[in-house]
Design a protein around this motif. Sequence first.
Motif, PDB file in Angstrom:
ATOM      1  N   GLY A  85       1.192  -1.108   0.392  1.00 40.73           N
ATOM      2  CA  GLY A  85       0.245  -0.002   0.544  1.00 40.73           C
ATOM      3  C   GLY A  85       0.795   1.374  -0.290  1.00 40.73           C
ATOM      4  N   GLU A  86       1.770   1.323   1.019  1.00 42.28           N
ATOM      5  CA  GLU A  86       3.228   2.153   0.523  1.00 42.28           C
ATOM      6  C   GLU A  86       3.218   2.343  -0.776  1.00 42.28           C
ATOM      7  OE1 GLU A  86       3.636   2.484   5.848  1.00 42.28           O
ATOM      8  OE2 GLU A  86       5.081   1.281   4.379  1.00 42.28           O
ATOM      9  N   LEU A  87       3.895   1.444  -0.620  1.00 40.55           N
ATOM     10  CA  LEU A  87       4.576   1.576  -2.478  1.00 40.55           C
ATOM     11  C   LEU A  87       3.726   2.611  -3.282  1.00 40.55           C
ATOM     12  CD1 LEU A  87       7.304   1.286  -3.653  1.00 40.55           C
ATOM     13  CD2 LEU A  87       6.816  -1.221  -4.365  1.00 40.55           C
ATOM     14  N   GLY A  88       2.252   1.605  -3.565  1.00 45.56           N
ATOM     15  CA  GLY A  88       1.570   2.696  -4.611  1.00 45.56           C
ATOM     16  C   GLY A  88       0.784   3.743  -4.020  1.00 45.56           C
ATOM     17  N   LEU A  89       1.758   4.254  -2.915  1.00 47.33           N
ATOM     18  CA  LEU A  89       1.537   5.513  -2.660  1.00 47.33           C
ATOM     19  C   LEU A  89       2.604   6.751  -3.418  1.00 47.33           C
ATOM     20  CD1 LEU A  89       0.316   5.959   0.449  1.00 47.33           C
ATOM     21  CD2 LEU A  89      -1.408   6.693  -1.116  1.00 47.33           C
ATOM     22  N   VAL A  90       3.601   5.563  -3.032  1.00 48.29           N
ATOM     23  CA  VAL A  90       5.645   6.154  -3.560  1.00 48.29           C
ATOM     24  C   VAL A  90       4.977   5.909  -5.301  1.00 48.29           C
ATOM     25  CG1 VAL A  90       7.768   5.975  -4.028  1.00 48.29           C
ATOM     26  CG2 VAL A  90       6.517   5.630  -2.029  1.00 48.29           C
ATOM     27  N   LEU A  91       4.398   5.209  -5.133  1.00 49.19           N
ATOM     28  CA  LEU A  91       3.946   5.397  -7.259  1.00 49.19           C
ATOM     29  C   LEU A  91       3.615   6.093  -7.574  1.00 49.19           C
ATOM     30  CD1 LEU A  91       4.023   1.655  -8.039  1.00 49.19           C
ATOM     31  CD2 LEU A  91       5.721   2.588  -8.427  1.00 49.19           C
ATOM     32  N   SER A  92       2.701   6.717  -7.005  1.00 49.02           N
ATOM     33  CA  SER A  92       1.284   7.570  -7.325  1.00 49.02           C
ATOM     34  C   SER A  92       1.987   8.679  -7.833  1.00 49.02           C
ATOM     35  CB  SER A  92      -0.222   7.038  -6.809  1.00 49.02           C
ATOM     36  OG  SER A  92       0.362   7.589  -5.194  1.00 49.02           O
ATOM     37  N   SER A  93       2.533   9.080  -6.749  1.00 47.67           N
ATOM     38  CA  SER A  93       3.018  10.843  -6.644  1.00 47.67           C
ATOM     39  C   SER A  93       3.624  11.139  -7.257  1.00 47.67           C
ATOM     40  CB  SER A  93       3.768  10.378  -4.808  1.00 47.67           C
ATOM     41  OG  SER A  93       5.731   9.833  -6.102  1.00 47.67           O
ATOM     42  N   THR A 425      -5.293  -0.049  -7.076  1.00 46.75           N
ATOM     43  CA  THR A 425      -4.178  -1.413  -7.405  1.00 46.75           C
ATOM     44  C   THR A 425      -3.661  -2.242  -6.556  1.00 46.75           C
ATOM     45  OG1 THR A 425      -3.842  -0.835  -9.603  1.00 46.75           O
ATOM     46  CG2 THR A 425      -2.356  -3.066  -9.038  1.00 46.75           C
ATOM     47  N   GLY A 426      -2.738  -0.855  -5.409  1.00 45.92           N
ATOM     48  CA  GLY A 426      -1.844  -1.404  -4.453  1.00 45.92           C
ATOM     49  C   GLY A 426      -2.839  -1.482  -3.445  1.00 45.92           C
ATOM     50  N   PHE A 427      -3.892  -0.853  -3.228  1.00 45.30           N
ATOM     51  CA  PHE A 427      -5.036  -1.779  -1.945  1.00 45.30           C
ATOM     52  C   PHE A 427      -5.364  -2.973  -2.177  1.00 45.30           C
ATOM     53  CE2 PHE A 427      -3.768   2.638  -0.097  1.00 45.30           C
ATOM     54  CZ  PHE A 427      -3.121   2.199   1.108  1.00 45.30           C
ATOM     55  N   LEU A 428      -6.014  -3.644  -3.194  1.00 50.11           N
ATOM     56  CA  LEU A 428      -6.668  -4.247  -4.064  1.00 50.11           C
ATOM     57  C   LEU A 428      -5.623  -5.320  -3.896  1.00 50.11           C
ATOM     58  CD1 LEU A 428      -8.345  -3.338  -7.029  1.00 50.11           C
ATOM     59  CD2 LEU A 428      -9.498  -4.551  -4.519  1.00 50.11           C
ATOM     60  N   VAL A 429      -4.439  -5.396  -4.077  1.00 47.25           N
ATOM     61  CA  VAL A 429      -3.449  -6.765  -3.534  1.00 47.25           C
ATOM     62  C   VAL A 429      -2.627  -6.416  -2.865  1.00 47.25           C
ATOM     63  CG1 VAL A 429      -1.082  -7.237  -4.494  1.00 47.25           C
ATOM     64  CG2 VAL A 429      -2.148  -6.205  -6.644  1.00 47.25           C
ATOM     65  N   GLN A 430      -3.027  -5.805  -1.458  1.00 49.02           N
ATOM     66  CA  GLN A 430      -2.342  -6.388   0.294  1.00 49.02           C
ATOM     67  C   GLN A 430      -3.862  -6.496   0.412  1.00 49.02           C
ATOM     68  OE1 GLN A 430      -0.907  -2.618   2.158  1.00 49.02           O
ATOM     69  NE2 GLN A 430      -1.979  -2.892   3.175  1.00 49.02           N
ATOM     70  N   ALA A 431      -5.111  -5.999  -0.004  1.00 49.37           N
ATOM     71  CA  ALA A 431      -6.375  -6.785   0.899  1.00 49.37           C
ATOM     72  C   ALA A 431      -6.979  -8.153   0.209  1.00 49.37           C
ATOM     73  CB  ALA A 431      -7.027  -5.694   0.747  1.00 49.37           C
ATOM     74  N   THR A 432      -6.225  -8.663  -1.027  1.00 44.59           N
ATOM     75  CA  THR A 432      -6.641  -9.854  -1.638  1.00 44.59           C
ATOM     76  C   THR A 432      -5.510 -10.696  -1.952  1.00 44.59           C
ATOM     77  OG1 THR A 432      -6.732  -9.132  -4.034  1.00 44.59           O
ATOM     78  CG2 THR A 432      -8.905  -8.457  -2.893  1.00 44.59           C
ATOM     79  N   ALA A 438      -7.877  -6.048  -9.196  1.00 45.17           N
ATOM     80  CA  ALA A 438      -7.616  -4.787  -9.812  1.00 45.17           C
ATOM     81  C   ALA A 438      -7.628  -5.252 -11.417  1.00 45.17           C
ATOM     82  CB  ALA A 438      -5.745  -4.947  -9.994  1.00 45.17           C
ATOM     83  N   PHE A 439      -7.270  -6.574 -12.509  1.00 43.87           N
ATOM     84  CA  PHE A 439      -7.514  -6.553 -14.034  1.00 43.87           C
ATOM     85  C   PHE A 439      -9.298  -6.305 -13.962  1.00 43.87           C
ATOM     86  CE2 PHE A 439      -3.503  -8.668 -13.729  1.00 43.87           C
ATOM     87  CZ  PHE A 439      -2.333  -7.633 -14.526  1.00 43.87           C
ATOM     88  N   LEU A 440      -9.675  -7.356 -13.609  1.00 47.32           N
ATOM     89  CA  LEU A 440     -11.098  -7.095 -13.270  1.00 47.32           C
ATOM     90  C   LEU A 440     -11.866  -5.580 -13.781  1.00 47.32           C
ATOM     91  CD1 LEU A 440     -12.076  -9.981 -11.217  1.00 47.32           C
ATOM     92  CD2 LEU A 440     -12.558  -9.949 -14.087  1.00 47.32           C
ATOM     93  N   VAL A 441     -11.105  -4.474 -12.490  1.00 52.69           N
ATOM     94  CA  VAL A 441     -11.660  -2.798 -12.339  1.00 52.69           C
ATOM     95  C   VAL A 441     -11.041  -2.602 -13.187  1.00 52.69           C
ATOM     96  CG1 VAL A 441     -10.987  -0.980 -11.322  1.00 52.69           C
ATOM     97  CG2 VAL A 441     -11.694  -3.162  -9.860  1.00 52.69           C
ATOM     98  N   ALA A 442     -10.410  -2.272 -13.744  1.00 50.48           N
ATOM     99  CA  ALA A 442      -9.324  -1.873 -15.313  1.00 50.48           C
ATOM    100  C   ALA A 442     -11.146  -2.217 -16.209  1.00 50.48           C
ATOM    101  CB  ALA A 442      -8.779  -2.224 -15.571  1.00 50.48           C
ATOM    102  N   GLY A 443     -10.876  -3.361 -16.319  1.00 51.27           N
ATOM    103  CA  GLY A 443     -12.237  -3.872 -17.971  1.00 51.27           C
ATOM    104  C   GLY A 443     -13.263  -2.828 -17.521  1.00 51.27           C
ATOM    105  N   VAL A 444     -13.746  -3.076 -16.023  1.00 56.47           N
ATOM    106  CA  VAL A 444     -15.227  -2.473 -16.079  1.00 56.47           C
ATOM    107  C   VAL A 444     -15.288  -1.412 -16.493  1.00 56.47           C
ATOM    108  CG1 VAL A 444     -16.479  -0.966 -14.431  1.00 56.47           C
ATOM    109  CG2 VAL A 444     -15.557  -3.549 -14.467  1.00 56.47           C
TER     110      VAL A 444
END
Length: 469
Positions: A85-93, A425-432, A438-444
């Motif tokens: 999750g923290e890495l996702g924040l860094v990647l999005s900064s 994506t970071g938090f979905l990976v962390q939670a599941t 993450a790929f299903l959300v992208a499709g929607v």
Amino acid sequence: MSTPHEPPSTAGTEPGTGTAAAAPSAPAAPVSEAGPHPADRPKVGNVRWGIAVLLFFGVLINYFDRTNISVAAGPMGKDFGLTPGELGLVLSSFLWSYTLAQIPAGLLLDKIGMKSVLRVTTWVWAAACFLTAVASGTGLVLASRILLGLGEAAVFPGAMKVTGYWFPRAERGLSTAVFDSGQRLSNVIGTPLVALAVVYLGWRGAFWATGILSVVFAIVFWIRYRNPKEALSSGRLSAEEYDHIRTGGAQDEDVVQPNPLANLGYVLRRRKVWGLSLGLACAGYTTWLLLTWLPGYLQTALHMSVLKSGFYTAIPWLVAVVVEFLIPGWLVDHLIRRGRQETVVRKAVLIAGMVVALGISGAAFTTSVAVALFWITVGTVGITLAYCVSNSLPALIAPEGSVGAVASVMNFVNTMFGLAAPIVTGFLVQATGSFAPAFLVAGVIMAAGIVFYTVVLGPIEQIPAPPAT
């Protein structure tokens, strides 16, 4: 002198506005949407294509700087003890400041031009790379990525504005494909090179290398870039090529600039701008998922090494670059020159791209490297078709002098969605513990993009200038 950009059949009012288009300041030979027949066109020079190549290198290096952190994320995350999750924040900064700076950058581009803006901002993004290389902790990494976003905010709106100045309408597909391919090829060339740098020089060495490339581009751009009239007066551009550009429907670089804030308000009220912006944003969500998380997905879910993931990441983008030049690059321009209706051609590629991009969801249902890469490649190709056509549209639909404003609104909305992608994506990976959601959300989200492009965008024609006050 302002040249009409549309034939009489498409000029007039924007649907739903009732606002009349401003008359040109002086008459010019009418130009059809398709442009002159190839046999009737005089031989002209290729200075404009040199400008397109210069833009390509700017975008290419831009994306080296943006995506180097995705390859270096694993080693850097271990050094700083970051959770997914923290890495996702860094990647999005990077996208935080990049998004907020889009509108100011577009207004600045319309006011003072690409040449002056990019001469300054290239040095800013180079400095950001060097700051990341010497970062002693997560805080400084975040600060340097935020600085990078500020420095790079003007690049894409500026490239769209430059193609509006330098290319006739019937060459916008290929000219856009040239500069837009820089972001795809950055993953073909840059990702493996950054992976090599991470393996042999450490993750900090990757940022030193991309910073040096940025300095080289800053120097070359300062020396080489000129606007068409400036290039004509200096003898770099022939009169024949200049006439080819202007009579083909290029925008006038000397048009009287509108009041920036009033013009922004006018642009924001145009339904066409919102259809384009929201459609691209849906493609942008998945693009940023791939740009920020694809190497990490390959390393964690498919158990690849850093070096191997860098080379496998290149495969979808390499296929996408080839398709980009063949379809939105060559085929779109070819069909329009042959007399096909511009709106039909460009929107057909837009919609087809978004439909193909739905294939990204297939990666949610496999643990096979080959199958996962197949579906990621299919999705990447579809995204690329939609992106390339979309990036050609601001210079086609914006009122005179407003390409920067339209492009920056489009990029602002696009990057708002892109900013969410690495975090979600970071938090979905962390939670599941899986990338499948993450790929299903992208499709929607891609499916929603089809609606914006088909229902909201409307005909691809120039928005009338705001009424004089």
